[in-house]
Design an enzyme around this catalytic site. Structure first.
Site, PDB file in Angstrom:
ATOM      1  N   GLY A 162       0.838  -1.211   0.000  1.00 37.56           N
ATOM      2  CA  GLY A 162       0.000   0.000   0.000  1.00 37.56           C
ATOM      3  C   GLY A 162       0.859   1.242   0.000  1.00 37.56           C
ATOM      4  O   GLY A 162       2.056   1.186  -0.286  1.00 37.56           O
ATOM      5  N   ASN A 163       0.263   2.384   0.297  1.00 36.44           N
ATOM      6  CA  ASN A 163       1.039   3.621   0.420  1.00 36.44           C
ATOM      7  C   ASN A 163       0.390   4.525   1.453  1.00 36.44           C
ATOM      8  O   ASN A 163      -0.652   4.200   2.013  1.00 36.44           O
ATOM      9  CB  ASN A 163       1.191   4.311  -0.943  1.00 36.44           C
ATOM     10  CG  ASN A 163      -0.148   4.663  -1.558  1.00 36.44           C
ATOM     11  OD1 ASN A 163      -0.901   5.457  -1.005  1.00 36.44           O
ATOM     12  ND2 ASN A 163      -0.467   4.048  -2.694  1.00 36.44           N
ATOM     13  N   TYR A 164       1.018   5.671   1.704  1.00 32.83           N
ATOM     14  CA  TYR A 164       0.597   6.537   2.819  1.00 32.83           C
ATOM     15  C   TYR A 164      -0.607   7.438   2.509  1.00 32.83           C
ATOM     16  O   TYR A 164      -0.987   8.242   3.354  1.00 32.83           O
ATOM     17  CB  TYR A 164       1.758   7.446   3.231  1.00 32.83           C
ATOM     18  CG  TYR A 164       2.918   6.727   3.873  1.00 32.83           C
ATOM     19  CD1 TYR A 164       2.708   5.909   4.985  1.00 32.83           C
ATOM     20  CD2 TYR A 164       4.206   6.893   3.388  1.00 32.83           C
ATOM     21  CE1 TYR A 164       3.784   5.272   5.580  1.00 32.83           C
ATOM     22  CE2 TYR A 164       5.287   6.252   3.986  1.00 32.83           C
ATOM     23  CZ  TYR A 164       5.063   5.439   5.078  1.00 32.83           C
ATOM     24  OH  TYR A 164       6.108   4.815   5.677  1.00 32.83           O
ATOM     25  N   SER A 165      -1.187   7.343   1.335  1.00 34.89           N
ATOM     26  CA  SER A 165      -2.279   8.267   1.000  1.00 34.89           C
ATOM     27  C   SER A 165      -3.448   8.108   1.983  1.00 34.89           C
ATOM     28  O   SER A 165      -3.886   6.995   2.274  1.00 34.89           O
ATOM     29  CB  SER A 165      -2.767   7.992  -0.426  1.00 34.89           C
ATOM     30  OG  SER A 165      -3.941   8.713  -0.675  1.00 34.89           O
ATOM     31  N   ALA A 211      -3.689   7.703  -5.135  1.00 36.64           N
ATOM     32  CA  ALA A 211      -2.300   7.241  -5.216  1.00 36.64           C
ATOM     33  C   ALA A 211      -2.367   5.753  -5.573  1.00 36.64           C
ATOM     34  O   ALA A 211      -2.403   4.885  -4.699  1.00 36.64           O
ATOM     35  CB  ALA A 211      -1.605   7.455  -3.883  1.00 36.64           C
TER      36      ALA A 211
END
Ligand code: C5P
Length: 424
Positions: A232-235, A300
């Protein structure tokens, strides 16, 4: 005292209106002005004067403490309406219907709003006419806090304000300056002309995107490794959700395709589709975009996903050293750019860490976007998870506009204003 006040209740036509020279968005609007017990209550007189001059009809509802700071006589004279404070009129026993009042209003403005009234509004403590009217009011509500800097900064006040925001109420932030306590800080009610300008802008922009359909992608995507793990990512999705609210505020019908986020939608004109992976987001976006007037691609999206997803949890004991093989996901922005019609507008985002402008311009062309919103992780207060952002908009004609650091909601309004000029 009460007798005197009632003797001055007046329903004569308001002569201020004669000064009305030009058409403006406040003309004919019904505004409830809630006044509470703050030293800034005297400024409410200027607010009434400005609203009435612009053609609005103003009904004042004042709390008992508010009357200690400004007389109902002043307020009824300026607003050309009797001031409401009690549930019943002391003179003839007439019941003041907060329900009728709530339904009459095109907007309710509470200015000045004390910490006490904000707390009551946030928690439904309907022990006066102002808060009961607020609870009955279906129209948009604006709140202009006024209090001492420490009271404003207190977590209790901030939590109550957040709660009001979560109800869809708009907070008109207080300014910094000298306070009644002679301390200097944030807590001074915003100036009357600025407050009136907020309402004027609100009504002017409300129909700007009427009948327009807008698709927005927001948040991160999760790419499954096994049933319990993902890439995943930090969005946080905050920017995309703020864009959805800003578009809906301006009258658009919004479809918000959201990756896994813990945010709630407020505006009723937002249809939310929850997805998890980039592929699911792609499928949802490609299905709705042909019917849309515009797309804003704020998500994102993970560029890669594991080539294989394990059906059972991967065990360290059995797997030992492991290699994840990744394959590219579809580029949603590029796919929509490829099918975009001439009458559709596509907006992308570029979150960069270096060579920002060159990268953003490359994406603008490659993905066939109409404009791109650039933000850099090098700017403090910009990018993931925070509540603020600092953007530069680059359009396909080469025009570049840099904006100062603002709340994500403020940034969203700038982006939507730019979109509205193109869609027009
Ligand atoms: O190439 P990059 O991911 O930096 O491009 C960012 C822009 O492209 C954003 O608007 C993002 O939402 C969009 N994008 C997309 N699908 C992808 C990757 C990015 O829509 N798979």
């Amino acid at each position: 005292m009460e007798q005197e006040f009632h003797a001055y209740e007046t329903k004569v036509p308001c002569l201020w209106n004669i000064e009305l020279i030009m058409e403006n968005s406040l003309k004919g609007k019904h505004i409830i002005l809630g006044i509470t017990g703050s030293i800034a209550a005297y400024k409410a007189a200027y607010i009434i004067r400005a609203l009435v001059k612009k053609g609005a009809e103003v009904q004042v509802v004042i709390t008992p403490a508010g009357k200690e700071f400004i007389t109902p006589l002043t307020l009824s004279t300026l607003s050309c309406h009797p001031v409401i404070s009690e549930f019943f009129s002391n003179r003839d026993g007439t019941w003041n219907s907060h329900v009728d009042l709530g339904l009459w209003a095109d907007a309710m403005l509470v200015a000045p709003a004390t910490a006490s009234t904000i707390g009551k509004m946030a928690n439904g403590i309907a022990d006066n006419m102002l808060v009961t009217t607020y609870l009955s009011c279906k129209a948009p509500v604006f709140v202009a806090p006024a209090m001492d800097l420490d009271m404003f900064a207190h977590p209790s006040t901030q939590q109550n304000l957040d709660r009001l925001r979560s109800f869809g109420n708009r907070i008109i932030e207080p300014a910094e300056g000298e306070l009644a306590s002679h301390l200097v800080g944030k807590g001074r009610m915003e100036e009357p002309d600025r407050i009136v300008a907020v309402l004027e802008d609100f009504f002017a922009s409300r129909t700007r995107l009427e009948k327009k359909k807008i698709v927005i992608t927001a948040g991160p995507t999760y790419e499954k490794i096994d049933p319990v793990r993902f890439i995943g990512n930090y969005s946080s999705g905050k920017m995309g959700f703020a864009l959805a609210e800003a578009c809906a505020e301006q009258g658009a019908e919004v479809t918000l395709i959201a990756g896994p986020v813990s945010l709630k939608v407020v505006h009723p004109n937002i249809r939310r589709i929850d997805v998890e992976s980039a592929e699911e987001m792609y499928q949802a976006a490609i299905a709705v975009f042909p019917e849309a007037d515009a797309g804003i691609l704020c998500a994102a999206v993970a560029d890669y996903r594991p080539e294989e997803q394990a059906s059972e949890k991967i065990k360290r004991e059995t797997k030992g050293e492991m290699t994840l093989r990744l394959v590219p996901n579809k580029d949603i922005a590029a796919a929509l750019g490829a099918i975009k019609r001439d009458n559709q507008v596509l907006v992308g985002f570029a979150l960069e860490t270096n060579d920002e402008t060159a990268h953003a311009e490359g994406k603008l062309k490659r993905k066939n976007l109409d404009f791109i919103v650039l933000n850099s992780l090098r700017d403090a207060g910009a990018g993931f998870r925070c509540d603020t952002n600092k953007i530069t908009i680059i359009d396909k004609e080469g025009g570049t506009t840099a904006y100062p650091l603002k709340s994500k909601l403020g940034v969203a309004v700038d982006i939507v204003n730019k979109l509205a000029t193109i869609l027009k």
